[in-house]
Design a protein around this motif. Structure first.
Motif, PDB file in Angstrom:
ATOM      1  N   ASN A 170       0.839  -1.195   0.000  1.00  0.00           N
ATOM      2  CA  ASN A 170       0.000   0.000   0.000  1.00  0.00           C
ATOM      3  C   ASN A 170       0.877   1.248   0.000  1.00  0.00           C
ATOM      4  O   ASN A 170       1.875   1.315   0.719  1.00  0.00           O
ATOM      5  CB  ASN A 170      -0.911   0.008   1.229  1.00  0.00           C
ATOM      6  CG  ASN A 170      -1.923  -1.122   1.182  1.00  0.00           C
ATOM      7  OD1 ASN A 170      -2.600  -1.315   0.174  1.00  0.00           O
ATOM      8  ND2 ASN A 170      -2.029  -1.883   2.268  1.00  0.00           N
ATOM      9  N   ARG A 198      -6.608   1.925  -7.354  1.00  0.00           N
ATOM     10  CA  ARG A 198      -7.035   2.985  -6.431  1.00  0.00           C
ATOM     11  C   ARG A 198      -8.520   2.794  -6.213  1.00  0.00           C
ATOM     12  O   ARG A 198      -9.300   2.719  -7.190  1.00  0.00           O
ATOM     13  CB  ARG A 198      -6.742   4.370  -7.014  1.00  0.00           C
ATOM     14  CG  ARG A 198      -7.227   5.486  -6.098  1.00  0.00           C
ATOM     15  CD  ARG A 198      -6.750   6.856  -6.582  1.00  0.00           C
ATOM     16  NE  ARG A 198      -7.327   7.890  -5.733  1.00  0.00           N
ATOM     17  CZ  ARG A 198      -8.311   8.705  -6.118  1.00  0.00           C
ATOM     18  NH1 ARG A 198      -8.804   8.630  -7.338  1.00  0.00           N
ATOM     19  NH2 ARG A 198      -8.794   9.607  -5.282  1.00  0.00           N
ATOM     20  N   GLU A 199      -8.913   2.656  -4.958  1.00  0.00           N
ATOM     21  CA  GLU A 199     -10.310   2.370  -4.603  1.00  0.00           C
ATOM     22  C   GLU A 199     -10.796   1.128  -5.341  1.00  0.00           C
ATOM     23  O   GLU A 199     -11.896   1.086  -5.889  1.00  0.00           O
ATOM     24  CB  GLU A 199     -11.199   3.582  -4.896  1.00  0.00           C
ATOM     25  CG  GLU A 199     -10.829   4.798  -4.064  1.00  0.00           C
ATOM     26  CD  GLU A 199     -11.689   6.016  -4.385  1.00  0.00           C
ATOM     27  OE1 GLU A 199     -12.442   5.965  -5.395  1.00  0.00           O
ATOM     28  OE2 GLU A 199     -11.593   7.008  -3.644  1.00  0.00           O
ATOM     29  N   GLU A 238      -3.795  10.355  -1.706  1.00  0.00           N
ATOM     30  CA  GLU A 238      -4.405   9.221  -2.408  1.00  0.00           C
ATOM     31  C   GLU A 238      -3.753   7.910  -1.971  1.00  0.00           C
ATOM     32  O   GLU A 238      -2.546   7.852  -1.731  1.00  0.00           O
ATOM     33  CB  GLU A 238      -4.277   9.383  -3.925  1.00  0.00           C
ATOM     34  CG  GLU A 238      -5.164  10.473  -4.510  1.00  0.00           C
ATOM     35  CD  GLU A 238      -5.003  10.621  -6.003  1.00  0.00           C
ATOM     36  OE1 GLU A 238      -5.910  11.189  -6.644  1.00  0.00           O
ATOM     37  OE2 GLU A 238      -3.960  10.192  -6.548  1.00  0.00           O
ATOM     38  N   HIS A 239      -4.574   6.849  -1.903  1.00  0.00           N
ATOM     39  CA  HIS A 239      -4.097   5.517  -1.538  1.00  0.00           C
ATOM     40  C   HIS A 239      -4.057   4.632  -2.790  1.00  0.00           C
ATOM     41  O   HIS A 239      -5.035   4.579  -3.541  1.00  0.00           O
ATOM     42  CB  HIS A 239      -5.021   4.870  -0.499  1.00  0.00           C
ATOM     43  CG  HIS A 239      -4.942   5.517   0.842  1.00  0.00           C
ATOM     44  ND1 HIS A 239      -4.550   4.843   1.975  1.00  0.00           N
ATOM     45  CD2 HIS A 239      -5.194   6.794   1.245  1.00  0.00           C
ATOM     46  CE1 HIS A 239      -4.573   5.664   3.015  1.00  0.00           C
ATOM     47  NE2 HIS A 239      -4.980   6.863   2.596  1.00  0.00           N
ATOM     48  N   TYR A 240      -2.938   3.934  -2.968  1.00  0.00           N
ATOM     49  CA  TYR A 240      -2.805   2.998  -4.084  1.00  0.00           C
ATOM     50  C   TYR A 240      -2.366   1.643  -3.530  1.00  0.00           C
ATOM     51  O   TYR A 240      -1.580   1.569  -2.584  1.00  0.00           O
ATOM     52  CB  TYR A 240      -1.774   3.485  -5.110  1.00  0.00           C
ATOM     53  CG  TYR A 240      -2.244   4.706  -5.878  1.00  0.00           C
ATOM     54  CD1 TYR A 240      -2.896   4.576  -7.088  1.00  0.00           C
ATOM     55  CD2 TYR A 240      -2.042   5.983  -5.358  1.00  0.00           C
ATOM     56  CE1 TYR A 240      -3.344   5.695  -7.779  1.00  0.00           C
ATOM     57  CE2 TYR A 240      -2.488   7.105  -6.043  1.00  0.00           C
ATOM     58  CZ  TYR A 240      -3.136   6.953  -7.261  1.00  0.00           C
ATOM     59  OH  TYR A 240      -3.578   8.065  -7.938  1.00  0.00           O
ATOM     60  N   ALA A 241      -2.891   0.580  -4.132  1.00  0.00           N
ATOM     61  CA  ALA A 241      -2.497  -0.781  -3.766  1.00  0.00           C
ATOM     62  C   ALA A 241      -1.759  -1.403  -4.947  1.00  0.00           C
ATOM     63  O   ALA A 241      -2.243  -1.345  -6.083  1.00  0.00           O
ATOM     64  CB  ALA A 241      -3.720  -1.615  -3.407  1.00  0.00           C
ATOM     65  N   ILE A 300       0.759   5.604   0.019  1.00  0.00           N
ATOM     66  CA  ILE A 300      -0.009   6.843   0.199  1.00  0.00           C
ATOM     67  C   ILE A 300       0.810   7.984  -0.394  1.00  0.00           C
ATOM     68  O   ILE A 300       1.992   8.158  -0.051  1.00  0.00           O
ATOM     69  CB  ILE A 300      -0.296   7.113   1.687  1.00  0.00           C
ATOM     70  CG1 ILE A 300      -1.076   5.941   2.297  1.00  0.00           C
ATOM     71  CG2 ILE A 300      -1.076   8.409   1.852  1.00  0.00           C
ATOM     72  CD1 ILE A 300      -1.280   6.066   3.792  1.00  0.00           C
TER      73      ILE A 300
END
Length: 317
Positions: free
Chosen positions: A9, A48-49, A64-67, A11
């Motif tokens: 993850n 993302r989401e 923003e959060h990215y996986a 951010i």
């Protein structure tokens, strides 16, 4: 998530706000190269989401959060083989090998195995994080089968990218000892001659007209005068295939024993036959670079091997 894959993850921080996605992730994940991250984005493994972000050029925003799903490295096509190696240096990022003459660096037609890559796959089992997603050693430069000496190999994607950029910038310190036929005059000089594939023999390289092939520069310095020969140190400003061999032959001083770019001079023939010396007298003696991860200056030196030492002994006046 795929079996064996890992999930990371990320951010987006303030200093990455407005960057391209691939660049921002490379800043936030320094152990992975930007090219590898770009590939993962294009493969739909960055979300993302819970929705894949398809474009590496996507602009990111702070917070923003990215996986990122990172598959386990695929197995290399080459087979690991237990071939002895002379290791000059090794850490978790790279390995410096002192290669003997006769060992091919990379599998190819005619040499499918028994190469340095096969040896490294065995030696580095479990240590390779995956170069471009494949568990393989990162070959950033090569030396000919019948040339001995030092070369550096990456064990991680990040090290591979960092070393490759230094080779591209010609900032690597690469010095060879060569025994050449005749006595170069002047004793110190520079060969600045473009190189490319020979139009007469595609297996050979040749000096080309300016603008054709690749620019190549070799600085040479005579270290010892020998019997119709000389021991020369060659410093490579560029690193082209067969560069030292082609450049020294171009100025009339082919390497002693070179079966491709030179012919044995009459005084040397009985010596070469007596010793059974059947390779170009060339040794990669010095290798210097900046460590691609910790930025330390690394310098390695290798002694001239026994077969060249014996040849020198017979050629000394």
């Amino acid at each position: 998530m795929n079996s064996g894959a890992s999930s990371i993850n990320a951010i987006i921080t303030e200093d990455c706000d407005g960057m391209r996605l691939d660049r921002a992730l490379a800043v936030l994940m320094p152990d992975m190269s930007r090219e590898r991250l770009k590939s993962l984005i294009l493969e739909g493994k960055v979300t993302r989401e819970q929705r894949p972000v398809a474009a590496p050029s996507h602009k990111v925003s702070e917070g923003e959060h990215y996986a990122i799903t990172v598959p386990p490295p695929a197995e290399a096509e080459a087979v690991p083989q237990d071939i002895p190696l002379n290791i000059a240096y090794e850490d978790e990022h790279l390995i410096v090998v002192d290669k003997p003459a006769g060992l091919v660096v990379h599998p190819a037609a005619g040499n499918p195995d028994g190469t340095l890559v096969n040896a490294l796959l065995h030696h580095c089992r479990g240590q390779l994080s995956g170069i471009g997603g494949v568990a393989r050693p990162g070959i950033v430069h090569r030396i000919d089968k019948d040339t001995s000496g030092l070369l550096v190999v990456a064990k991680t994607d990040k090290a591979h990218e960092g070393l490759a950029s230094q080779f591209s910038a010609h900032s690597i310190d690469r010095r060879y000892f060569a025994i050449v036929s005749g006595r170069p005059s002047p004793a110190r000089g520079t060969v600045n001659a473009w190189m490319g594939r020979s139009s007469h023999d595609r297996k050979k390289m040749a000096v080309q007209h300016e603008g054709r092939g690749k620019h190549a520069i070799t600085h040479y310095d005579v270290k010892e005068l020998l019997y119709d020969a000389a021991l020369v140190e060659c410093r490579l400003e560029t690193g082209r295939t067969h560069q030292v061999r082609v450049h020294m032959a171009h100025i009339g001083h082919a390497l002693v024993g070179d079966p491709v770019y030179g012919r044995p001079r009459k005084p040397h023939r009985p010596i070469l036959e007596k010793l059974g010396f059947k390779r170009q007298a060339l040794h990669a003696a010095r290798l210097g670079f900046i460590h691609p991860v910790n930025s330390r200056t690394m310098t390695f030196e290798s002694e001239i091997p026994a077969d060249m030492q014996e040849l020198l002994r017979h050629l000394r006046v």
